[in-house]
Scaffold this motif. Sequence first.
Motif, PDB file in Angstrom:
ATOM      1  N   MET A   1      62.893  -2.320  28.664  1.00 27.68           N
ATOM      2  CA  MET A   1      63.956  -2.075  29.638  1.00 27.68           C
ATOM      3  C   MET A   1      63.359  -1.481  30.915  1.00 27.68           C
ATOM      4  O   MET A   1      62.410  -0.713  30.863  1.00 27.68           O
ATOM      5  CB  MET A   1      65.007  -1.115  29.045  1.00 27.68           C
ATOM      6  N   LYS A   2      63.953  -1.837  32.042  1.00 31.39           N
ATOM      7  CA  LYS A   2      63.484  -1.349  33.334  1.00 31.39           C
ATOM      8  C   LYS A   2      64.482  -0.347  33.905  1.00 31.39           C
ATOM      9  O   LYS A   2      65.692  -0.532  33.795  1.00 31.39           O
ATOM     10  CB  LYS A   2      63.327  -2.528  34.297  1.00 31.39           C
ATOM     11  N   ALA A   3      63.945   0.720  34.512  1.00 31.93           N
ATOM     12  CA  ALA A   3      64.804   1.754  35.085  1.00 31.93           C
ATOM     13  C   ALA A   3      64.410   2.041  36.528  1.00 31.93           C
ATOM     14  O   ALA A   3      63.237   1.973  36.891  1.00 31.93           O
ATOM     15  CB  ALA A   3      64.708   3.036  34.266  1.00 31.93           C
ATOM     16  N   ILE A   4      65.420   2.371  37.331  1.00 39.05           N
ATOM     17  CA  ILE A   4      65.219   2.858  38.689  1.00 39.05           C
ATOM     18  C   ILE A   4      65.569   4.341  38.694  1.00 39.05           C
ATOM     19  O   ILE A   4      66.579   4.752  38.126  1.00 39.05           O
ATOM     20  CB  ILE A   4      66.135   2.138  39.700  1.00 39.05           C
ATOM     21  N   VAL A   5      64.733   5.152  39.347  1.00 39.26           N
ATOM     22  CA  VAL A   5      64.994   6.590  39.449  1.00 39.26           C
ATOM     23  C   VAL A   5      64.959   6.998  40.914  1.00 39.26           C
ATOM     24  O   VAL A   5      64.013   6.651  41.631  1.00 39.26           O
ATOM     25  CB  VAL A   5      63.952   7.416  38.668  1.00 39.26           C
ATOM     26  N   ILE A   6      65.989   7.710  41.366  1.00 44.40           N
ATOM     27  CA  ILE A   6      65.920   8.347  42.684  1.00 44.40           C
ATOM     28  C   ILE A   6      65.989   9.862  42.469  1.00 44.40           C
ATOM     29  O   ILE A   6      66.705  10.345  41.601  1.00 44.40           O
ATOM     30  CB  ILE A   6      67.028   7.870  43.646  1.00 44.40           C
ATOM     31  N   GLY A   7      65.200  10.580  43.244  1.00 47.81           N
ATOM     32  CA  GLY A   7      65.118  12.020  43.067  1.00 47.81           C
ATOM     33  C   GLY A   7      63.987  12.423  42.141  1.00 47.81           C
ATOM     34  O   GLY A   7      63.989  13.527  41.583  1.00 47.81           O
ATOM     35  N   GLY A   8      63.001  11.563  41.997  1.00 50.67           N
ATOM     36  CA  GLY A   8      61.916  11.797  41.051  1.00 50.67           C
ATOM     37  C   GLY A   8      60.966  12.920  41.402  1.00 50.67           C
ATOM     38  O   GLY A   8      60.129  13.298  40.574  1.00 50.67           O
ATOM     39  N   THR A   9      61.045  13.456  42.615  1.00 49.66           N
ATOM     40  CA  THR A   9      60.154  14.571  42.981  1.00 49.66           C
ATOM     41  C   THR A   9      60.816  15.926  42.729  1.00 49.66           C
ATOM     42  O   THR A   9      60.174  16.966  42.899  1.00 49.66           O
ATOM     43  CB  THR A   9      59.739  14.491  44.464  1.00 49.66           C
ATOM     44  N   GLY A  10      62.079  15.931  42.335  1.00 51.83           N
ATOM     45  CA  GLY A  10      62.781  17.179  42.056  1.00 51.83           C
ATOM     46  C   GLY A  10      62.508  17.694  40.657  1.00 51.83           C
ATOM     47  O   GLY A  10      61.820  17.045  39.853  1.00 51.83           O
ATOM     48  N   GLY A 151      64.007  25.935  35.396  1.00 48.77           N
ATOM     49  CA  GLY A 151      62.773  25.212  35.127  1.00 48.77           C
ATOM     50  C   GLY A 151      61.733  25.519  36.177  1.00 48.77           C
ATOM     51  O   GLY A 151      61.908  26.407  37.016  1.00 48.77           O
ATOM     52  N   ILE A 152      60.650  24.770  36.132  1.00 47.87           N
ATOM     53  CA  ILE A 152      59.533  25.004  37.048  1.00 47.87           C
ATOM     54  C   ILE A 152      59.733  24.204  38.333  1.00 47.87           C
ATOM     55  O   ILE A 152      59.904  22.986  38.307  1.00 47.87           O
ATOM     56  CB  ILE A 152      58.202  24.594  36.396  1.00 47.87           C
ATOM     57  N   ARG A 153      59.727  24.915  39.457  1.00 55.08           N
ATOM     58  CA  ARG A 153      59.808  24.271  40.767  1.00 55.08           C
ATOM     59  C   ARG A 153      58.503  24.486  41.515  1.00 55.08           C
ATOM     60  O   ARG A 153      57.797  25.470  41.294  1.00 55.08           O
ATOM     61  CB  ARG A 153      60.951  24.860  41.597  1.00 55.08           C
TER      62      ARG A 153
END
Length: 213
Positions: A1-10, A151-153
Amino acid sequence: MKAIVIGGTGMVGKQLLKQLTENDTYSEIISLVRRPSKLSHAKLKEEVIDFDRLNDYSGLINAEVLFSTLGTTIAQAKTKKAQFKVDYTYQLTVAEIAAANGISSYVLVSSAGASSSSALFYPNMKGKLDDAVRKLPFKVISILRPGQLDGIREEKRVTEKISLTVMYFLNRFGILKRYKPIQAHEVARAMINAAAQKESAIYTLSEVFDLAK
């Protein structure tokens, strides 16, 4: 399955990408980002794009699932207008393109207390986005409304740390448990589990915790 992610640097986005790469269900993950990250994996393809020109990248927004963790703070954005552009306009535009491209499942991280009828800017903005994306023709729409994220930022957020400490203290006495903090990796796991559901749903904080199990 293929996924698109936006916001991956957060904070949640990074946990989501990590868990997706470790999940055998997903063979390809496309991460659309505004700036390069330090993440690297054989299944992961990172695309640095201009979110003010999203329609130019519509060909990239093609998969089975769209995960949306994009967001900023008023401290980072400086103005409510700028925050609205990131938290509402960018996310809705990506969702509209994804729906038009036939993506079947959409998973959005919203916020506890999100309501388009709220008199407060942030929950009102989140509620308006929730309302807007629910009108799009995805087969399954999953909206998660977690409490305060922990979490860790990369960046230090002193005010956020103080707020988390206070919230944990109050929760010990059963106060404001509706807004109980939740770890970023738990939200990420809940998102992946939500994508496997067959029916659309809005998940409140307690349900997000359950979904993360």
